[in-house]
Write a protein that holds these residues in place. Structure first.
Motif, short mmCIF file in Angstrom:
data_model
loop_
_atom_site.label_atom_id
_atom_site.label_comp_id
_atom_site.label_asym_id
_atom_site.label_seq_id
_atom_site.Cartn_x
_atom_site.Cartn_y
_atom_site.Cartn_z
N CYS A 10 -11.22 -2.37 3.53
CA CYS A 10 -10.24 -2.04 4.57
C CYS A 10 -8.97 -3.08 4.01
O CYS A 10 -7.76 -2.25 3.80
N LEU A 11 -9.14 -4.23 3.30
CA LEU A 11 -8.01 -5.02 3.18
C LEU A 11 -7.37 -4.27 1.72
O LEU A 11 -6.35 -4.44 1.44
N GLY A 12 -8.24 -3.67 0.81
CA GLY A 12 -7.86 -2.95 -0.36
C GLY A 12 -7.01 -1.77 -0.10
O GLY A 12 -6.01 -1.70 -0.78
N LEU A 65 -3.60 -3.09 1.54
CA LEU A 65 -2.47 -3.47 0.46
C LEU A 65 -1.76 -2.36 -0.04
O LEU A 65 -0.53 -2.52 -0.23
N PHE A 66 -2.34 -1.28 -0.18
CA PHE A 66 -1.64 0.07 -0.55
C PHE A 66 -0.78 0.60 0.58
O PHE A 66 0.46 0.87 0.38
N ALA A 67 -1.41 0.58 1.70
CA ALA A 67 -0.64 1.44 2.81
C ALA A 67 0.58 0.22 3.22
O ALA A 67 1.87 0.79 3.25
N PHE A 68 0.26 -1.02 3.58
CA PHE A 68 1.59 -1.86 4.00
C PHE A 68 2.46 -2.04 3.07
O PHE A 68 3.86 -2.20 3.19
N ASN A 69 2.01 -2.09 1.54
CA ASN A 69 2.87 -2.24 0.59
C ASN A 69 3.83 -1.12 0.43
O ASN A 69 5.36 -1.59 0.48
N ALA A 102 -2.45 1.64 11.58
CA ALA A 102 -1.58 0.33 11.79
C ALA A 102 -0.45 0.17 10.92
O ALA A 102 0.54 -0.15 11.06
N ALA A 103 -0.75 0.57 9.57
CA ALA A 103 0.27 0.21 8.39
C ALA A 103 1.46 1.27 9.06
O ALA A 103 2.69 0.95 8.75
N ALA A 104 1.13 2.52 9.32
CA ALA A 104 2.40 3.59 9.58
C ALA A 104 3.25 3.02 10.64
O ALA A 104 4.46 3.30 10.73
N PHE A 105 2.47 2.28 11.71
CA PHE A 105 3.36 1.97 13.05
C PHE A 105 3.62 0.32 12.67
O PHE A 105 5.05 0.15 12.96
N GLY A 106 3.15 -0.57 11.95
CA GLY A 106 3.36 -1.95 11.96
C GLY A 106 4.18 -2.14 10.78
O GLY A 106 4.79 -3.00 10.66
N GLY A 107 3.80 -1.56 9.59
CA GLY A 107 4.68 -1.72 8.29
C GLY A 107 6.04 -1.85 8.27
O GLY A 107 6.71 -2.70 8.08
#
Length: 476
Positions: free
Chosen positions: A29-31, A34-38, A157-162
């Motif tokens: 999930c962290l892998g 990294l892609f989603a949040f970056n 989470a990335a879509a909202f939080g990033g």
């Protein structure tokens, strides 16, 4: 008779969250994170970087270089995993990603930032593809849907939080800090890999598939240039890219060092049909992913924050549905979910067309919900079905190709649909009706792209999970 996948105990979320597989879940999930949040961090922080460094004309290349190198990295991931083992390949990829992050975050000039983005892309392309390839190796089949559900939560989470995190950091600290957030994340990822992923024996070295990689890289470069070129030149570049991709696939089938599964894109084979679906669904969805926020702002007049939130509805629905269906054990229902995915995508795109025609924001959100439901219902089981349908010697290639093909489809879709949008006057539209007309053409083409995926899914779904079902019948 309605059979179930597992002959053992029922899969539980606790097993991947706090049980013996918790470390592996966190690593994979962290892998993905990294892609989603970056991607989201950079898209939010980049305008501030441009203000400081200059080079506004190069802003498109900060995205293009990342995508080109991510796709190249993903293409070669299975080969590197086979040659050096997943542990060494992941650590090397994470170090590349960290180096790229440092280059970008500390860049004194835009050219250095672009080098960093290329390194980030190559590293993250490798990480995403190898993490996918590890899923069927580490987890038993009964837990695989829940792993995909957990990864869907990361994307939501990335879509909202990033964007929110990047915006806050950029405004309160600096854009450089927003880039450098990835450094501690990548170091944590390396620590998890060292703890979770076992050593692997090195296999005999095989030559690098330079012809295929060169064709793929040149094709992606042509796509990216076409995205900004416009006119006849863009059409010619897109045709060139298509020829390069076809050449790469045919060259790969004759190569001793293959990048793709042997049945890749063959319509008469389950793997080929499945890969077409994995390509066509994101390509069609790129119409919404590229233009929806712009439409909400310019056609309905909403601000950037609300437009972004409405755009994130799709990702949230994808995650919620993926979590909801992760406990489905029925083979019959799993197969039905696979072919319902492309169908719901077509219905969602159709709803967006009607919403554009009637200027109805509620209907547009409804289309987003339908698209999210389609991806959430089908994507995990489609991916799992293709992984398990592959012969053992092909599984790494198939698994690693899935996220890479998805990224390539979004990039190609953005270029193709962007060409159609510009050809219909989207770039020069000054009134609502002009913008509506241009976007209607875009979304009609998106439906035309998605429809073959519906028929491919109808043909593919009955072919997946059958061997496992037959095996259970024999033991009953």
């Amino acid at each position: 008779m309605d059979t179930q996948v597992s002959t053992g105990t029922e899969a539980r979320w606790r097993e991947i969250a706090v049980g013996s597989y918790a470390g592996a879940t966190a690593t994979l999930c962290l892998g993905v994170a990294l892609f989603a949040f970056n991607s989201l961090l950079v898209s939010t922080a980049l305008p501030s970087a441009i203000d400081e460094l200059g080079g506004a004309s190069l802003i498109a290349w900060s995205v293009s270089l990342y995508l080109i190198f991510a796709i190249l990295g993903g293409s070669i991931a299975a080969l590197l995993k086979a040659r050096h083992g997943a542990r060494a390949a992941l650590i090397g990829a994470a170090l590349l990603f960290t180096a790229g992050t440092l280059f970008a975050g500390l860049a004194p000039a835009m050219a250095v930032l672009l080098v960093g983005r290329a390194l980030q892309g190559f590293g993250e392309g490798l990480i995403a593809a190898i993490c996918y390839a590890l899923i069927p190796e580490i987890f038993p089949s009964r837990l695989v849907p829940k792993v995909f559900g957990a990864e869907a939560m990361v994307w939501a989470a990335a879509a909202f939080g990033g964007p929110a995190v990047a915006g806050i950091i950029s405004e309160t600290v600096s854009w450089r800090a927003a880039f450098l957030v990835n450094v501690p994340l990548s170091l944590i990822f390396i620590a998890l890999v060292l703890k979770v992923v076992p050593h692997a024996t090195r296999q005999e070295a095989v030559p690098l598939p330079l012809v295929q990689l060169g064709a793929i890289g040149a094709g992606m470069a042509a796509v990216m240039i076409a995205d900004v070129a416009g006119g006849t030149g863009a059409a010619m570049l897109l045709v060139l890219a298509a020829l390069l991709y076809v050449g790469a696939i045919y060259s790969d089938r004759r190569s001793p060092a293959r990048l793709f599964p042997k049945d890749a894109f063959r319509l008469g084979k389950p793997i080929g049909l499945g890969l077409w679906i994995v390509f066509l669904m994101p390509m069609a969805h790129s119409a919404a992913s590229v233009y929806l926020v712009y439409l909400i702002q310019h056609l309905w007049g909403y601000g950037a924050t609300l437009a972004g939130a409405l755009n994130a509805v799709m990702a949230v629905c994808w995650s919620l549905v993926a979590i909801a269906v992760a406990s489905v054990a029925s083979q019959r229902i799993r197969r039905r979910l696979i072919w319902l995915g492309p169908l719901f995508l077509v219905l969602g795109l159709s709803a967006i067309i009607v919403a554009l025609w009637r200027t109805d924001i509620v209907l547009l959100v409804g289309g987003q919900i339908l698209i999210g439901v389609g991806f959430g219902a089908s994507w995990g089981y489609l991916s799992q079905g293709l992984m398990e349908a592959s012969p053992a010697e092909e599984r790494n290639r198939t698994s690693a190709l899935l996220p890479t093909l998805q990224s390539a489809a979004y990039a190609i879709g953005a270029a193709v649909l962007g060409f159609v949008a510009n050809a219909n006057g989207a770039g020069s539209a000054t009134t609502g009706p002009q913008l509506q007309q241009a976007m209607l053409a875009v979304f009609i083409l998106a439906i035309a792209i998605a429809l073959p995926g519906v028929f491919a899914a109808l043909k593919l779904a009955p072919l997946l999970f059958r061997e496992r079902e037959w095996a259970q019948g024999c033991t009953s």
